[in-house]
Design a protein around this motif. Sequence first.
Motif: not given
Length: 226
Positions: A40-68
Amino acid sequence: MELPDTSTALAGAVQELASQVASALRSGDHLGVLGRVVSVAGPDRDDDVALAAVRVLGADALLPSVLLGRPVAPEDWAVFEQAASAFPPAAGARPASVWSHWAMRRTLGEDGPEPGTRWLDAAPWQVLTRQLAVLAALAVPGADCGVGRLAAGRPVDVARGFVRAVRRRDWLQAAGAGRWLSLIDDVPESLGLAEGLEFVNLMAGDDPRVALQLRAAQLLRTGALV
């Protein structure tokens, strides 16, 4: 640590991740979802931002696995575990942050002590609904916990909160509350939950976080789960 929630890059990464998860819930696929958000952040992306996004979404990041019951790609599992480890709640963190982190750890199969619910035990229905919406990732089948027991014990209050959120046009809160109402018993029939969720879907536009919650609610209501 507490997560920033005002960064444009982080907000974009969260939206993109939510969009990918919502799409996976519709299609039944979940391979490589978390890894895609890094771009999402492009060629100069900060991987910490990607990890933070997963943390914001929390357990829902793996929701397809949990529900399906879909398999989680090894790289997705690694990203999820890294996000949980990189952003633990700071001392004195808000209870919702502590609970969100606990839910991630539970998804990873860890048996840590469950946080307390004293801040919600006697909360007015407005506060209860707002906090439940923030913690909608806990609304999954068979995942018994203190927050879930509170929701199950106050279906009328959660229904009132859902109506209030709709009237206030707070679509994300309405969708999160609707997800809880799709899981718990004794929801007043007069609420018209199915019609209410359809209205939220119609009015919310293309917000992927709302779409994620609404798709989860639909799966919970129809029982189309593993």
